[in-house]
Structure formats: C-alpha cells, structure tokens
Design an enzyme around this catalytic site. Structure first.
Site, PDB file in Angstrom:
ATOM      1  N   ARG A 206      39.871  34.100 151.355  1.00  0.00           N
ATOM      2  CA  ARG A 206      40.284  35.088 150.376  1.00  0.00           C
ATOM      3  C   ARG A 206      40.363  36.484 150.991  1.00  0.00           C
ATOM      4  O   ARG A 206      39.634  36.804 151.930  1.00  0.00           O
ATOM      5  CB  ARG A 206      39.371  35.083 149.148  1.00  0.00           C
ATOM      6  CG  ARG A 206      37.933  35.424 149.343  1.00  0.00           C
ATOM      7  CD  ARG A 206      36.981  34.239 149.587  1.00  0.00           C
ATOM      8  NE  ARG A 206      37.202  32.995 148.882  1.00  0.00           N
ATOM      9  CZ  ARG A 206      36.747  32.728 147.665  1.00  0.00           C
ATOM     10  NH1 ARG A 206      36.050  33.607 147.002  1.00  0.00           N
ATOM     11  NH2 ARG A 206      36.958  31.555 147.127  1.00  0.00           N
TER      12      ARG A 206
ATOM     13  N   ASP B  92      36.652  39.554 147.865  1.00  0.00           N
ATOM     14  CA  ASP B  92      35.783  39.054 146.809  1.00  0.00           C
ATOM     15  C   ASP B  92      34.766  40.139 146.498  1.00  0.00           C
ATOM     16  O   ASP B  92      34.116  40.643 147.416  1.00  0.00           O
ATOM     17  CB  ASP B  92      34.997  37.859 147.375  1.00  0.00           C
ATOM     18  CG  ASP B  92      35.012  36.660 146.478  1.00  0.00           C
ATOM     19  OD1 ASP B  92      35.590  36.729 145.381  1.00  0.00           O
ATOM     20  OD2 ASP B  92      34.439  35.646 146.891  1.00  0.00           O
TER      21      ASP B  92
HETATM   22  N1  ROI Z   1      31.383  32.251 153.229  1.00  0.00           N
HETATM   23  C1  ROI Z   1      30.985  33.404 153.796  1.00  0.00           C
HETATM   24  N2  ROI Z   1      30.449  33.391 155.015  1.00  0.00           N
HETATM   25  N3  ROI Z   1      31.115  34.595 153.149  1.00  0.00           N
HETATM   26  C2  ROI Z   1      31.663  34.672 151.909  1.00  0.00           C
HETATM   27  O1  ROI Z   1      31.769  35.782 151.347  1.00  0.00           O
HETATM   28  C3  ROI Z   1      32.079  33.488 151.284  1.00  0.00           C
HETATM   29  N4  ROI Z   1      32.621  33.480 150.036  1.00  0.00           N
HETATM   30  C4  ROI Z   1      32.981  32.364 149.422  1.00  0.00           C
HETATM   31  C5  ROI Z   1      32.823  31.008 150.061  1.00  0.00           C
HETATM   32  C6  ROI Z   1      34.160  30.301 150.080  1.00  0.00           C
HETATM   33  C7  ROI Z   1      31.834  30.220 149.234  1.00  0.00           C
HETATM   34  N5  ROI Z   1      32.320  31.093 151.422  1.00  0.00           N
HETATM   35  C8  ROI Z   1      31.922  32.267 151.984  1.00  0.00           C
HETATM   36  O2  ROI Z   1      33.462  32.429 148.197  1.00  0.00           O
END
Ligand code: ROI
Length: 157
Positions: free
Chosen positions: A90, A93
């Site tokens: 993404r 987030d």
């Molecule tokens: N993995 C990491 N390392 N950092 C994230 O911010 C992050 N965010 C997510 C998922 C896909 C669970 N994995 C992630 O939404």
C-alpha cells in the site's frame, strides 16, 4: 483535547517520502506533535512485496475519533492511496492506535488497534515516544516492548 497515537506505514511509491508528506499533513490539525524515528521493516503478510517504512506519531487533537478517522482517510486518499490486495502492498496506511484511554468498537473503528501488541513495527516506535505508556487494558508498554527489544529493524532519517 485528546492525546492520540497514529501508526504510519508505506511500501509503495517512495515510502520515505510518503511518510514525510503524511507528517506535514497531520501537523495541520495536531498540537504538540511528535513523531518516532522511521523504521525499515519486513512485511507482515505475503513476503513477495517490498519492505515497509513505519513510524508512530503522537499528538493532541480536538477531533473526535470518527472525525480523526475521516481526516486520516482523506490524507491517505490525497496521497493517491493504492492498496493492491488484503495484507498486501500500500501507498500509505494511517491507523489510529490509541485515542486517550478509550476503547472503541464501532463499525468503522476499533481502538486500540486490534493487532498492535503483536507488531514490532508498531510497538518499537511507540516505545520510542512513550516508554511509560499503559494501554487501556492495563498492559504496560514496557512489558510489550520486551518481546521486541532485539528487533533488527533499521532506522532511516
Ligand atoms: N507489514 C509491515 N512491516 N508494516 C506495515 O505497516 C504493514 N501493514 C500492513 C500489513 C499488510 C499487515 N503488513 C505490514 O497492513
């Protein structure tokens, strides 16, 4: 006025720049803004995606939880949020981790974030900002942090 903690994460379209831009936007409605170092982290979820950059911001706001959620979603959208798949890559987030000491369970919002205690890329930067914090369920961050204190994440900046 509420004290809130927001998790920032990105692994697409120059993640470091995505987080820096998000910080600029958050400051528009935040008082006493503070942000952790930026950490490089391995993806949680499918491994065939780029590494993430993660951080946590702490600030005070007059916004209600839902108003804050709306703001965060509009920043995600302004920055051209792309989300290719569940548990996948993404552009940006922004998740509310904590809102004062409140526990919220509504259709749009679960606070504290349901999985924060399992995620080193959340707990480590949160501990940088507030090592003395106690979660609404009474758990101390100090305790949670012990599990991750030998983490291998690298710091940018
Ligand atoms: N993995 C990491 N390392 N950092 C994230 O911010 C992050 N965010 C997510 C998922 C896909 C669970 N994995 C992630 O939404």
């Amino acid at each position: 006025m509420a004290t809130v903690y927001v998790a920032l994460g990105s692994n697409l379209e120059n993640p470091l720049e995505q987080l820096k831009q998000a910080v600029v936007s958050l400051k528009n409605f935040a008082k006493n803004f503070d942000v952790s170092p930026f950490y490089g982290s391995k993806p949680l979820g499918p491994q065939d995606q780029p590494d993430y950059v993660n951080a946590v911001a702490k600030f005070e706001t007059e916004l209600s939880p839902i108003e804050l959620l709306d703001k965060l979603q509009s920043i995600e959208n302004e920055q051209g949020r792309v989300r290719l798949r569940r548990w996948g890559e993404r552009t940006l987030d922004l998740d509310i981790l904590l809102y004062d000491n409140q526990q919220i369970e509504s259709e749009r919002l679960t606070v504290p974030h349901y999985d924060m205690h399992n995620r080193e890329f959340v707990i480590v930067p949160l501990y940088d900002l507030a090592p003395e914090l106690t979660l609404p369920n009474g758990m101390s961050l100090e305790n949670l942090f012990q599990k991750f204190k030998d983490h291998q994440m690298v710091i940018f900046n």
